[in-house]
Design a protein around this motif. Sequence first.
Motif, PDB file in Angstrom:
ATOM      1  N   ASP A   8      45.376  42.821  42.631  1.00  0.00           N
ATOM      2  CA  ASP A   8      44.288  43.772  42.836  1.00  0.00           C
ATOM      3  C   ASP A   8      44.534  44.560  44.125  1.00  0.00           C
ATOM      4  O   ASP A   8      45.583  44.428  44.758  1.00  0.00           O
ATOM      5  CB  ASP A   8      42.924  43.056  42.856  1.00  0.00           C
ATOM      6  CG  ASP A   8      42.780  42.069  43.991  1.00  0.00           C
ATOM      7  OD1 ASP A   8      43.586  42.095  44.935  1.00  0.00           O
ATOM      8  OD2 ASP A   8      41.826  41.254  43.938  1.00  0.00           O
ATOM      9  N   ASP A   9      43.567  45.386  44.506  1.00  0.00           N
ATOM     10  CA  ASP A   9      43.723  46.234  45.692  1.00  0.00           C
ATOM     11  C   ASP A   9      43.882  45.438  46.983  1.00  0.00           C
ATOM     12  O   ASP A   9      44.423  45.944  47.972  1.00  0.00           O
ATOM     13  CB  ASP A   9      42.526  47.186  45.820  1.00  0.00           C
ATOM     14  CG  ASP A   9      42.494  48.204  44.697  1.00  0.00           C
ATOM     15  OD1 ASP A   9      43.559  48.482  44.109  1.00  0.00           O
ATOM     16  OD2 ASP A   9      41.403  48.736  44.404  1.00  0.00           O
ATOM     17  N   GLN A  10      43.428  44.182  46.985  1.00  0.00           N
ATOM     18  CA  GLN A  10      43.549  43.345  48.176  1.00  0.00           C
ATOM     19  C   GLN A  10      44.839  42.515  48.169  1.00  0.00           C
ATOM     20  O   GLN A  10      45.073  41.705  49.055  1.00  0.00           O
ATOM     21  CB  GLN A  10      42.337  42.399  48.316  1.00  0.00           C
ATOM     22  CG  GLN A  10      41.032  43.091  48.687  1.00  0.00           C
ATOM     23  CD  GLN A  10      40.409  43.829  47.511  1.00  0.00           C
ATOM     24  OE1 GLN A  10      40.453  43.357  46.382  1.00  0.00           O
ATOM     25  NE2 GLN A  10      39.859  44.994  47.772  1.00  0.00           N
ATOM     26  N   GLY A  11      45.643  42.690  47.148  1.00  0.00           N
ATOM     27  CA  GLY A  11      46.897  41.944  47.057  1.00  0.00           C
ATOM     28  C   GLY A  11      46.752  40.573  46.426  1.00  0.00           C
ATOM     29  O   GLY A  11      47.710  39.803  46.377  1.00  0.00           O
ATOM     30  N   GLU A  12      45.558  40.243  45.907  1.00  0.00           N
ATOM     31  CA  GLU A  12      45.334  38.958  45.244  1.00  0.00           C
ATOM     32  C   GLU A  12      45.892  39.010  43.827  1.00  0.00           C
ATOM     33  O   GLU A  12      45.687  39.989  43.096  1.00  0.00           O
ATOM     34  CB  GLU A  12      43.840  38.633  45.182  1.00  0.00           C
ATOM     35  CG  GLU A  12      43.184  38.451  46.525  1.00  0.00           C
ATOM     36  CD  GLU A  12      43.656  37.201  47.244  1.00  0.00           C
ATOM     37  OE1 GLU A  12      43.872  36.171  46.566  1.00  0.00           O
ATOM     38  OE2 GLU A  12      43.818  37.267  48.475  1.00  0.00           O
ATOM     39  N   LYS A  13      46.587  37.958  43.425  1.00  0.00           N
ATOM     40  CA  LYS A  13      47.123  37.873  42.068  1.00  0.00           C
ATOM     41  C   LYS A  13      45.960  37.706  41.097  1.00  0.00           C
ATOM     42  O   LYS A  13      45.117  36.818  41.258  1.00  0.00           O
ATOM     43  CB  LYS A  13      48.082  36.697  41.942  1.00  0.00           C
ATOM     44  CG  LYS A  13      49.333  36.858  42.787  1.00  0.00           C
ATOM     45  CD  LYS A  13      50.202  35.620  42.730  1.00  0.00           C
ATOM     46  CE  LYS A  13      51.395  35.764  43.650  1.00  0.00           C
ATOM     47  NZ  LYS A  13      52.178  34.529  43.727  1.00  0.00           N
ATOM     48  N   VAL A  14      45.913  38.555  40.084  1.00  0.00           N
ATOM     49  CA  VAL A  14      44.815  38.495  39.116  1.00  0.00           C
ATOM     50  C   VAL A  14      45.301  38.321  37.676  1.00  0.00           C
ATOM     51  O   VAL A  14      44.521  37.950  36.803  1.00  0.00           O
ATOM     52  CB  VAL A  14      43.909  39.744  39.211  1.00  0.00           C
ATOM     53  CG1 VAL A  14      43.178  39.779  40.543  1.00  0.00           C
ATOM     54  CG2 VAL A  14      44.697  41.026  39.016  1.00  0.00           C
ATOM     55  N   VAL A  15      46.579  38.569  37.422  1.00  0.00           N
ATOM     56  CA  VAL A  15      47.128  38.474  36.079  1.00  0.00           C
ATOM     57  C   VAL A  15      48.553  37.935  36.165  1.00  0.00           C
ATOM     58  O   VAL A  15      49.295  38.282  37.080  1.00  0.00           O
ATOM     59  CB  VAL A  15      47.148  39.856  35.378  1.00  0.00           C
ATOM     60  CG1 VAL A  15      47.818  39.771  34.019  1.00  0.00           C
ATOM     61  CG2 VAL A  15      45.755  40.431  35.246  1.00  0.00           C
TER      62      VAL A  15
END
Length: 66
Positions: A8-15
């Motif tokens: 995501d925009d914060q660099g967190e893995k989401v997929v």
Amino acid sequence: MRTQFVTDDQGEKVVVILSIKEYSKLMEDLEELEDIKLYNAAKKGESEFIDADQAFREIEQKRGQK
């Protein structure tokens, strides 16, 4: 296993992206683990043995109730 991630925009893995082959293998392994878990749970429980004819009658009776 080669994995790719979408963030995501914060660099967190989401997929997580996996190949179909890797996904299929994971699903097969999960099913096997679920079977093992059910087997282990069944072994811990009280066992009541019934005659095969009685078991088939009960199965057919339950089918008729649906």
